[in-house]
Write an enzyme that holds these catalytic residues in place. Sequence first.
Site, PDB file in Angstrom:
ATOM      1  N   ASP B  97       0.850  -1.175   0.000  1.00  0.00           N
ATOM      2  CA  ASP B  97       0.000   0.000   0.000  1.00  0.00           C
ATOM      3  C   ASP B  97       0.894   1.236   0.000  1.00  0.00           C
ATOM      4  OD1 ASP B  97      -2.032   1.820   0.257  1.00  0.00           O
ATOM      5  OD2 ASP B  97      -2.354   1.449   2.401  1.00  0.00           O
ATOM      6  N   ASP B  99       0.597   5.255   0.126  1.00  0.00           N
ATOM      7  CA  ASP B  99      -0.432   6.227   0.448  1.00  0.00           C
ATOM      8  C   ASP B  99       0.189   7.623   0.493  1.00  0.00           C
ATOM      9  OD1 ASP B  99      -3.243   5.969   2.513  1.00  0.00           O
ATOM     10  OD2 ASP B  99      -2.269   7.859   1.989  1.00  0.00           O
ATOM     11  N   ASP B 297       3.437   1.161   3.256  1.00  0.00           N
ATOM     12  CA  ASP B 297       2.911   1.021   4.612  1.00  0.00           C
ATOM     13  C   ASP B 297       3.271  -0.385   5.115  1.00  0.00           C
ATOM     14  OD1 ASP B 297       1.421   0.527   6.873  1.00  0.00           O
ATOM     15  OD2 ASP B 297      -0.328   1.649   6.157  1.00  0.00           O
TER      16      ASP B 297
END
Lengths: 348, 392
Positions: B97, B99, B297
Amino acid sequence: MEIEFGLEDLAKYPFLKEAGDYIKCLSLSIDDLKQEDYQRVLERAKHRVIEAIQKNFISTEIEEPNLEILSFPLALIIVKAIGIDYFMHRYSLAESLRAEKLLEKEKKIIISNIFKSAFNVNTIIIEHDFFDFKMSLIDYLLRATHFHKPEWKLVNRVVEKGFVYVKTHELIRLMREEIRKIIYERMKSLSLPKIPENIKEIIDEISKALPSLPSKELQKTTPEMFPPCVMHVLDLLQKGQNVPHYGRFLLTSYLLGIGKSIDEVINIYPKAPDFSERLTRYQVEHIAGIRGGRKRYKTPSCRTLITHGLCFKDETLCDKIKNPIQFGRKPVIFKKKKIDEHNSDDYG
Amino acid sequence: MIMDDKTIEFLKQTFREFYYKNSSKITAPIRMNEREFGYMSFNKVMVRHLSFRTDGELRVFLIRESPHSVYYSCAYYYEPTLPMGEKGWKGADLIFDIDADSIPTRCKDEHDIWVCKDCKFMDKGKRPETCPKCASTRIEEESWFCPLCLNATKNEAIKLVDFLLEDFGIPKDKIKVYFSGSRGYHVTVEESSLEGLDQLARNEISDYISGTGFSIESLGISKGASYDDMYGFLPLANEPGWRGRIASFFTEFEFESYELIDKDVRDKILYIYGKIGYKSFEELIKKIVNDLGVKIDVMVTTDIHRIFRLPNTLHGNTGMLKKKCDDLTSFDPLIDAVVLSDEPVKLFVYRAPKFNLKGDFFGPYHSEEVTLPLMVAVYLLGKGLAKVINSY
Ligand code: SF4
Ligand SMILES: [Zn+2]
Ligand SMILES: [Zn+2]
């Protein structure tokens, strides 16, 4: 490809299944060991166990291959018959150290063959200035995550197209743990045959000379109550293995955190020869905030423990835990949960 | 921010219609029946441990529930509907992920705001610990993601794919890159030999990709050693992995007036090392590794039970689609992932800075009534920055 091992190889590495096959071919049963001829096998088995238990090592000299090959399974029976888990661990560790020492002197191709045969791990011999083998990323990770020194971290390795490069002694170090494990497992699953008198005598003799066990405290702690990360550290201690520094910090701060006294915590640590009670006391008191900075250290968070490779999360029991100290405090709730807007993005 | 019932109803209706019209595009992930599904309704109720057997079942569900968000597990289970401890874990996709939240961009000071929940005071930039007006700590952040921010996440995704291909040797067709539907990218590796990796091993993977824990010794630099001793261990630009990345960086790196003519990069590295000394060199490497590593992440990659947004579904905070990027370089999320129509909707907007969507600029708005195209309306409604006045 069938790998061929010579008698010498089997003598060095009696944990190989080929060694077992060889013994089967000789079709001996434990009763045969009463015969005079095998007195020496018995002696060697006894020696293996005593060396392992007292010195944490087993000599690598090989007088006669058959002696080694036959004494190994017998030694397993002896240790199993003593019936103390701690010694089974210690014995497997000593055997693995012996194998490590012998492997260090082997040609690359033999090393590669042994790992293929014993653990089904493929290693590829390479021509390289610094490295001797490459192994698949997955084979590397499955083993190296148990080591805590920075050089084992994947980020500090040469990684290319799904392979990790290793030096010979690194490869051997990775496999030593595996050797220890299979020997322990073999002992664990061994069902004891009816033991002849002469072996019983040996067992009695050894039992009398056993060194004292790690602290009683350690043995009687009720582990179900502890989070998996703490259990792991306790487990290492119990097996007489090296505990990473941060692991000791976790254990100490955790035990203090759940209200154990300083003395209780100190007693958890085994009274091993390399163990200095003064040092442990100092460290424990430091963490408790009695010494040094006078700051009571809190148990590290799960996040920190993940980074140190010390988290062994149990999905059910560790659910929603941020710090091991919270372990077992909250009931586990499943199904519908109302979550507030702030958390709603946590899921991606 | 609490959404009023009318707004919730409106969003649900909009999503329902979208799923109805596009139902043929809703397809299940591979090995669907080994996965757990979950969703969050617009009332923010989370439901997990669901399972679907066919694309059809999934479509019917989406049209019926029209949820705020739909998730599927990256993990494969024997019994996906049982409680976590009883599911029986078989393995999990490797997921990443990226972000915008965790990537520092300068524009954040311009478009991010924070609001004190107590006295309603607000300001631009990073939130303070306490409200300067009333000293309250109840402060709400409102982040926006401008093209710059999203571009930064895209660059990270490109770097990540390079690591997966070159270092981990994962075949290209096993790597899927998606825009997350909001503010970044999701990368999924399916059907690889890494499926069985546990949390510890995944932590090593994510540390590798982010450069966490990189030690300067792996470059061949060690404190006491002589230059001659070190030279042979220094990296060359054509080496694989991190060493090669760092050596390539140094090849391009401008340092004083150093020229690389007729020498290899090791000379340059030693030269710089000699000039700035161990401490500063270590700092420099830290910075380089941080730049070359990918800002993923870690919690997502190491969580072997993670549920992830389902591809081709709408993100309830934006109305944008989690969309597969076949060509990452040309992908523009603010255009390509904006899929709702431009039917006019009348809104009351509490506040919004100037922002860009589907090639047009909107705002800024301050407590005013406006009529906006549906895709823009949902973008604001989803963030809780507006309410519907008249549903169409
Ligand atoms: S989740 Fe926390 S408590 Fe559980 S094992 Fe990991 S570190 Fe320990
Ligand atoms: Zn305030
Ligand atoms: Zn921005």
